[in-house]
Design a protein around this motif. Structure first.
Motif, mmCIF file in Angstrom:
data_model
loop_
_atom_site.group_PDB
_atom_site.id
_atom_site.type_symbol
_atom_site.label_atom_id
_atom_site.label_comp_id
_atom_site.label_asym_id
_atom_site.label_seq_id
_atom_site.Cartn_x
_atom_site.Cartn_y
_atom_site.Cartn_z
ATOM 1 N N THR A 18 4.559 7.106 9.811
ATOM 2 C CA THR A 18 4.420 6.328 9.079
ATOM 3 C C THR A 18 3.972 4.845 9.293
ATOM 4 O O THR A 18 3.497 3.975 9.273
ATOM 5 C CB THR A 18 4.837 6.275 8.123
ATOM 6 O OG1 THR A 18 4.485 7.319 6.982
ATOM 7 C CG2 THR A 18 3.660 5.552 6.792
ATOM 8 N N ARG A 22 1.582 2.229 10.748
ATOM 9 C CA ARG A 22 0.748 0.688 9.556
ATOM 10 C C ARG A 22 1.078 -0.459 10.561
ATOM 11 O O ARG A 22 0.882 -1.624 10.085
ATOM 12 C CB ARG A 22 1.940 0.875 8.601
ATOM 13 C CG ARG A 22 1.541 1.993 7.562
ATOM 14 C CD ARG A 22 1.923 1.928 5.880
ATOM 15 N NE ARG A 22 3.130 1.331 5.918
ATOM 16 C CZ ARG A 22 3.672 1.420 4.859
ATOM 17 N NH1 ARG A 22 3.315 2.476 3.998
ATOM 18 N NH2 ARG A 22 5.758 1.203 5.017
ATOM 19 N N ARG A 67 -4.044 8.903 4.124
ATOM 20 C CA ARG A 67 -3.479 7.614 3.532
ATOM 21 C C ARG A 67 -3.777 7.490 2.180
ATOM 22 O O ARG A 67 -5.013 7.729 1.888
ATOM 23 C CB ARG A 67 -4.062 6.605 4.277
ATOM 24 C CG ARG A 67 -3.626 6.275 5.351
ATOM 25 C CD ARG A 67 -3.845 5.325 5.778
ATOM 26 N NE ARG A 67 -4.124 4.441 6.789
ATOM 27 C CZ ARG A 67 -3.756 3.640 7.750
ATOM 28 N NH1 ARG A 67 -2.879 2.660 8.182
ATOM 29 N NH2 ARG A 67 -4.286 3.683 9.797
ATOM 30 N N ALA A 72 1.434 8.607 3.727
ATOM 31 C CA ALA A 72 0.080 9.147 4.391
ATOM 32 C C ALA A 72 0.456 10.776 4.907
ATOM 33 O O ALA A 72 1.900 11.150 4.572
ATOM 34 C CB ALA A 72 0.771 8.329 5.984
ATOM 35 N N ASN A 376 3.157 -1.594 2.755
ATOM 36 C CA ASN A 376 3.180 -2.297 3.412
ATOM 37 C C ASN A 376 3.186 -4.138 3.783
ATOM 38 O O ASN A 376 3.493 -4.519 4.713
ATOM 39 C CB ASN A 376 1.158 -2.156 4.336
ATOM 40 C CG ASN A 376 0.879 -2.269 5.691
ATOM 41 O OD1 ASN A 376 1.857 -1.963 6.409
ATOM 42 N ND2 ASN A 376 0.023 -3.034 5.953
#
Length: 496
Positions: A18, A22, A67, A72, A376
């Motif tokens: 993941t 990202r 997502r 995810a 994120n």
């Protein structure tokens, strides 16, 4: 199988994968690009059958990314069609290296379509009398070591393999490599050491009862914890890399270049004469080529050191044939300021030995696991921060030692380019195949519009090192100017 957090038909993506997903951004796409050159034309329909039988047995290549919030997952693509991923194309004009380079340059700046599985293969059918397979695979699917397994799983050791017996599972073992090659020198010993550290540290964190039952182990685990703590502090305090022509604000356009291959036996001979590894020799040539490029552009290089982020394999041997990302990063200081080619090799060797005993790889893998589990907005600043610590990503992947065949076509050569993360604007890839070594460079067009100039420096630096080594063997002082002179004489002789 990871716990299903998304409901029926979905598989949770690991935190590390993941994190790589990202990292994707317009200025740095997290896509590994590779090329396979064939001696003749490849049968497209036969290739399609091979891919359906051998590539698609890996569920990941029929799954798309989904997502949801900070998470995810992998989900089977109900509309999967291999025709959306395997394409046949033709080059314009003379269909030579410039035209192929232009095609790949156009591809590498195009983001993946996340409505489908994140990989694409292109068969170039008219390159110099043969074919080329260009592959693009998103980093969240797998790292370089795993993709080598995928590659070997598609290929055969002979043109027409026997079809009666079921093909054996491909497994690339480090034991099959020579003890002085890049994989054995850098990847496997470090991977084994860090795997042991991770296991021990995991016990320290999670089994206090075991420590009470075995107090003799306390010192060992405490030492491991202290080493990790000191490593984290050192990485946090590491200053940003100096500003050079290779470092600055990125654009959304990349440029690639690749070299004529070097003969691996000659690299071994030089390393043996100097008491260094193949890896030391190759990385020294990289440093020399980068030095030459900066000098050409008027940059002061005396005493200059820039760091390269070097992936270190932490994949257990039980997972050699599993997809996903199992590697950490170490920060290798490249001695750009050292002019003498032999002194540069020894300096690379010394610096490599220093980082082998550290904890950088396990720390960075742990960091990726942590930030991949967080929002994120937390991951991006962390990636930005660590990307200031290095100027390039540099990876060294071992390929097959013997010739291989794909769909009956003999593979003449292999090449690939490693993606960069954050604000890093250059990737350097080294790949060995069939007793040859290839170099590939990917740069940001705004910073380095002509990576071919760097590529040209690799071969020239190796030639200088060969001549300097010969002079040193003859008890002559290894003078780089003398090496340049001999090189010029040899070129004039070959041109006449």
């Amino acid at each position: 199988m990871l716990m299903n957090l998304f409901g029926s038909g979905r598989e949770s993506m690991s935190a590390v994968d993941t994190a790589w997903l990202r990292m994707d951004r317009p200025t740095n796409l997290m896509v590994i690009t590779g090329m396979m050159f064939f001696e003749g034309e490849i049968d497209f329909e036969r290739l399609r059958v091979v891919m359906e039988q051998r590539l698609l047995k890996h569920a990941r290549f029929k799954q798309k990314v989904v997502r949801t919030g900070t998470n995810a997952a992998w989900e089977d693509d109900p509309d999967f069609d291999i025709a959306n991923h395997l394409h046949r194309v033709a080059l314009p004009g003379k269909a030579g290296k410039p035209e192929l380079e232009t095609m790949v340059n156009d591809l590498i700046s195009v983001p993946m379509d996340f409505s489908k599985p994140v990989w694409q293969f292109y068969v170039v059918e008219n390159y110099q009398g043969g074919s080329v397979l260009v592959a693009r695979i998103h980093h969240c699917i797998a790292d370089g070591i795993a993709l080598i397994q995928v590659l070997l799983g598609l290929t055969d050791k002979e043109e027409e393999p026997h079809q009666k017996a079921a093909p054996k599972k491909s497994k690339f073992l480090a034991d099959e490599r020579e003890p002085d090659d890049p994989f054995m020198r850098l990847y496997r010993p470090v991977a084994k050491m860090y795997a042991g550290v991770l296991k021990s540290y995991g016990k320290l964190l999670g089994t206090s009862y075991g420590l009470m039952a075995n107090p003799g182990k306390l010192a060992e685990y405490t030492q491991t914890g202290l080493g990790l703590g000191q490593g984290i502090a050192r990485l946090a305090a590491m200053p940003a890399d100096p500003r050079t022509k290779f470092k600055g604000k990125l654009s959304t356009v990349k440029r690639i270049a690749w070299s004529e291959s070097l003969p691996l036996p000659e690299v071994k001979h030089v390393g043996k004469a100097l008491g260094c590894s193949i890896n030391d020799v190759l990385l020294s040539c990289v440093a020399g080529a980068l030095r030459g490029y900066l000098i050409e552009r008027g940059q002061q290089v005396d005493g200059l050191t820039i760091r390269a982020s070097v992936p270190v394999n932490l994949r257990p041997e039980s997972k050699l044939d599993k997809l996903g990302n199992y590697f950490g990063l170490v920060f290798l200081p490249l001695p750009i300021g050292v002019a003498n080619p032999i002194e540069r090799v020894y300096e690379v060797k010394r610096r490599m030995e220093e980082i082998k005993g550290g904890y950088d790889a396990i720390i960075t893998l742990g960091l990726l696991s942590v930030v991949g589990s967080l929002p994120n907005m937390i991951e991006q600043p962390a990636i930005e921060y660590f990307s200031t610590k290095s100027t390039a990503v540099m990876t060294n992947v071992p390929g097959p030692r013997e010739p291989i065949y794909l769909a009956g076509a003999k593979v003449h050569d292999l090449q690939f380019w490693v993606p960069q993360s954050g604000e890093i604007g250059m990737g350097v890839s080294i790949l060995s195949y069939n007793d040859r070594v290839n170099f590939g460079v990917m740069t940001d067009k705004k910073l380095v519009p002509d990576p071919s100039r760097i590529i040209e420096g690799f071969g020239a630096e190796f030639e200088k090192l060969v001549l300097a080594t010969l002079l040193s063997v003859l008890d002559c002082p290894p003078d780089p100017e003398m090496a340049e002179l001999h090189l010029a004489v040899l070129r004039m002789q070959s041109a006449s």
